[in-house]
Design a protein around this motif. Structure first.
Motif, short mmCIF file in Angstrom:
data_model
loop_
_atom_site.label_atom_id
_atom_site.label_comp_id
_atom_site.label_asym_id
_atom_site.label_seq_id
_atom_site.Cartn_x
_atom_site.Cartn_y
_atom_site.Cartn_z
N ARG A 121 43.46 19.04 39.20
CA ARG A 121 44.25 20.29 39.17
C ARG A 121 44.15 20.93 40.55
O ARG A 121 43.23 20.61 41.32
N PRO A 122 45.05 21.84 40.89
CA PRO A 122 45.01 22.48 42.22
C PRO A 122 43.93 23.57 42.28
O PRO A 122 44.24 24.76 42.41
N GLU A 123 42.69 23.16 42.21
CA GLU A 123 41.55 24.09 42.14
C GLU A 123 41.38 24.81 43.48
O GLU A 123 41.32 24.16 44.53
N THR A 124 41.28 26.14 43.42
CA THR A 124 41.09 26.91 44.64
C THR A 124 39.62 27.27 44.86
O THR A 124 39.27 27.89 45.87
N GLY A 125 38.77 26.87 43.91
CA GLY A 125 37.35 27.22 44.02
C GLY A 125 36.52 26.16 44.72
O GLY A 125 35.32 26.36 44.92
N TYR A 126 37.14 25.03 45.10
CA TYR A 126 36.39 23.95 45.73
C TYR A 126 36.89 23.72 47.16
O TYR A 126 38.05 23.97 47.47
N GLY A 127 35.98 23.17 48.02
CA GLY A 127 36.41 22.61 49.29
C GLY A 127 36.99 21.21 49.07
O GLY A 127 36.73 20.59 48.04
N TYR A 128 37.79 20.75 50.02
CA TYR A 128 38.43 19.43 49.89
C TYR A 128 38.02 18.55 51.07
O TYR A 128 37.67 19.04 52.15
N ILE A 129 38.06 17.23 50.83
CA ILE A 129 37.85 16.24 51.89
C ILE A 129 39.14 15.43 52.01
O ILE A 129 39.65 14.92 51.01
N GLN A 130 39.65 15.35 53.24
CA GLN A 130 40.80 14.48 53.46
C GLN A 130 40.30 13.14 54.01
O GLN A 130 39.55 13.11 54.99
N ALA A 131 40.68 12.05 53.37
CA ALA A 131 40.21 10.72 53.78
C ALA A 131 41.27 10.02 54.62
O ALA A 131 42.47 10.31 54.51
N ASP A 132 40.80 9.10 55.45
CA ASP A 132 41.73 8.22 56.18
C ASP A 132 41.86 6.95 55.35
O ASP A 132 41.06 6.02 55.48
N MET A 133 42.87 6.91 54.49
CA MET A 133 42.98 5.84 53.51
C MET A 133 43.44 4.52 54.16
O MET A 133 43.41 3.47 53.52
N SER A 134 43.84 4.60 55.42
CA SER A 134 44.39 3.41 56.07
C SER A 134 43.30 2.41 56.47
O SER A 134 43.57 1.24 56.68
N SER A 135 42.07 2.89 56.59
CA SER A 135 41.03 1.96 57.07
C SER A 135 39.78 2.02 56.22
O SER A 135 38.81 2.70 56.55
#
Lengths: 354, 354
Positions: free
Chosen positions: B152-166
């Motif tokens: 869900r679009p939770e606003t209470g958490y931090g997010y990690i963006q991954a580099d899915m290409s490698s």
């Protein structure tokens, strides 16, 4: 009128189940500072007679298990004046017992009999009314009931219909009772208050001890005989042992049914000193000091936010925060918590038993 | 992978102010059986690693005032493994301290660092993920973070963006971290979950002790120096005295800011074992067993009537009756009572301070 024949009988044996969990069988309503004023209902009842009845003429009839509470809350009352019922038998046996006990101490006694858990607004007016009634019963064999001028079609009270055509010659404020009426339905209550001869039955009675004893002899001999036969032990060290054995033999019946509805010389003294039997949380909230949002609060540290028309009674909690409630009861006592709509308070007894 | 180099660090120094009065500074959330399951959050965190980390390799970092609580709740953990912070300095000093302490005991240690107050649904899947990560960090200088697949679009958490290409060559389930994202607003959160390369930051990290110490040396030398200079006393009777004097000199900073956002060899291992940081009453009610009316209840004797979507946590009360509430929190602890709308729970900290 010699002050020292005035006696006060406070009936303090109730269990206040409608106010659970504030009121419990172990510590019922009459022993609680319900209003948060610093005095319990029992103490307020005692205080109300200051200057009318000396403390040594105050009698408390209660259950054996409340003896220590009574002694602690009213140390002014002699220990021998605290009479202990071994079981609950409604008001007629209670009054017969205390009447015979007082008769042995003062055969000219003139008694006010009152519940211990009612609320009265105007003490000065109340005392004037009580004094009138005591004067009247000291000079006659009459029973006087105090009738409250009704302010609304209350269905929670019994009513007294007076014969307004013939005030007493001795006191023109006194009227003969025409009849006692049970708690009416709303339609009937509305009809009652359209007439000026209907009054709420306050449950407060004034009569001399000889009047009570005679009435008991005539109308409730099966109760009277038990105590009349016990005369010689009343006030002695054997009293409690006899009471423990004989009192349970009494039928369970109210003084209203056993005596008042049958008696001939019975009068009502209409009064308007502001009275409530405080029989419901709803009636309690009406009597209490309220904040701008209509909330009545008793508790050492209660904070309300966006809360309206609630009664919060949480004397045992150190801190209470209530947000977003309307028309609710929040009551805590002895590690027991009730939260419910005021409109559902007739279910509290059920809640407490479930 | 030798099991005996696996270590677990449980950070248990929080104060759980959003769960007042259930959670208090004296006895915060992680030490409470919040779910009514018979185990506290701290105990559940410990239990979760059964078979992966032996009890003698479990380390708890907490405040001095919680020492006795930790010892009582986790008697399996050796007393010398309970590290006591004299003051709160966020997570970077906490982790630097325990890393140096573990390094002195086992220089080949491989660590899982976890909060003490999160909830995980599927323990079996969780252990599989943890084992993958430990294998990975035992063979490299990488830092592994666990990224939760967002539901869900939770606003209470931090997010990690991954580099899915490698994906990593050593483990194709591991991806390099592209960036860490702070708690987003709703619009941004909705954007994040439209992509498959965004994950919730679980706050659970896996790394070898040498990786941690090296990262601290490079990215947080002002913190690292304090503990590196203390090497000779760590594990001795003088440790606490030194910590009490030196620890307060650390800057208060999170490990995320101090290390993770700067580190080069940092990976995310996406996982879906059912995770919540249980940061709000609203998230707690979602995790708990509910009755047919959507109520979640913890307490020895709680009765609900016409009550819907409420959370009732009243472990200290002997009996509770709630009637007529909807979408409310009813929480009692230590003679303190809170009743408030679930929608207003962000005001609880204010309520507790007023």
């Amino acid at each position: 009128m010699a002050t020292n024949h005035n006696h006060l009988v406070i009936m303090a044996g109730g269990i206040g189940s409608r106010f659970w969990p504030m009121s419990t069988t172990e510590f019922p309503k009459q022993f609680i500072d319900v209003m948060g004023c610093g005095r319990t209902f029992l103490q307020l009842t005692f205080d109300r007679f200051e200057g009318v009845v000396p403390p040594e003429n105050v009698w408390i009839v209660t259950s054996q298990k409340y003896k220590d509470i009574v002694r602690e809350q009213l140390p002014e009352v002699p220990e021998t004046n605290v009479l202990l019922e071994p079981c609950r038998r409604n008001t007629a046996p209670c009054i017969a017992y205390v009447a015979w006990r007082i008769k042995m101490a003062d055969r000219n006694a003139n008694l006010v009999v009152t519940p211990s858990d009612h609320f009265i607004v105007n003490q000065k007016h109340f005392q004037e009314v009580i004094k009138q009634a005591l004067t009247f019963t000291s000079q006659s064999d009459a029973i006087v009931t105090l009738g409250m001028k009704p302010s609304r079609p209350e269905t929670g009270y019994g009513y007294i219909q007076a014969d307004m055509s013939s005030p007493s010659l001795k006191n023109k404020n006194m009227f003969r009772v025409d009849s006692f009426k049970e708690k009416p339905n709303l339609e009937t209550a509305k009809e009652y208050i359209r007439h000026d001869d209907f009054f709420w039955n306050s449950g407060i009675f004034i009569w001399s001890v000889s009047t009570i004893v005679n009435a008991m002899r005539i109308y409730a001999p099966e109760i009277n005989n038990i105590f009349e036969n016990m005369q010689q032990v009343l006030g002695t060290k054997d009293e409690q042992e006899w009471i423990d054995r004989e009192f349970p033999k009494c039928p369970s019946i109210s003084v209203d049914y056993a005596i008042l509805e049958k008696a001939e010389e019975i009068f009502v003294l209409p009064a308007d000193f502001g009275w409530s039997d405080v029989g419901t949380w709803g009636s309690l909230i009406q009597l209490m000091k309220k904040d701008a949002n209509g909330n009545a609060v008793v508790g050492p540290n209660v904070k309300l936010f966006e809360t309206t028309n609630c009664i919060v009674h949480t004397a045992m909690e150190k801190k209470v925060v209530v947000q977003g409630l309307d028309n609710c009861i929040v009551a805590e006592n002895n590690d027991t918590l009730l939260i419910c709509k005021l409109s559902e308070e007739q279910r509290i007894k059920q809640f407490s038993e479930d």
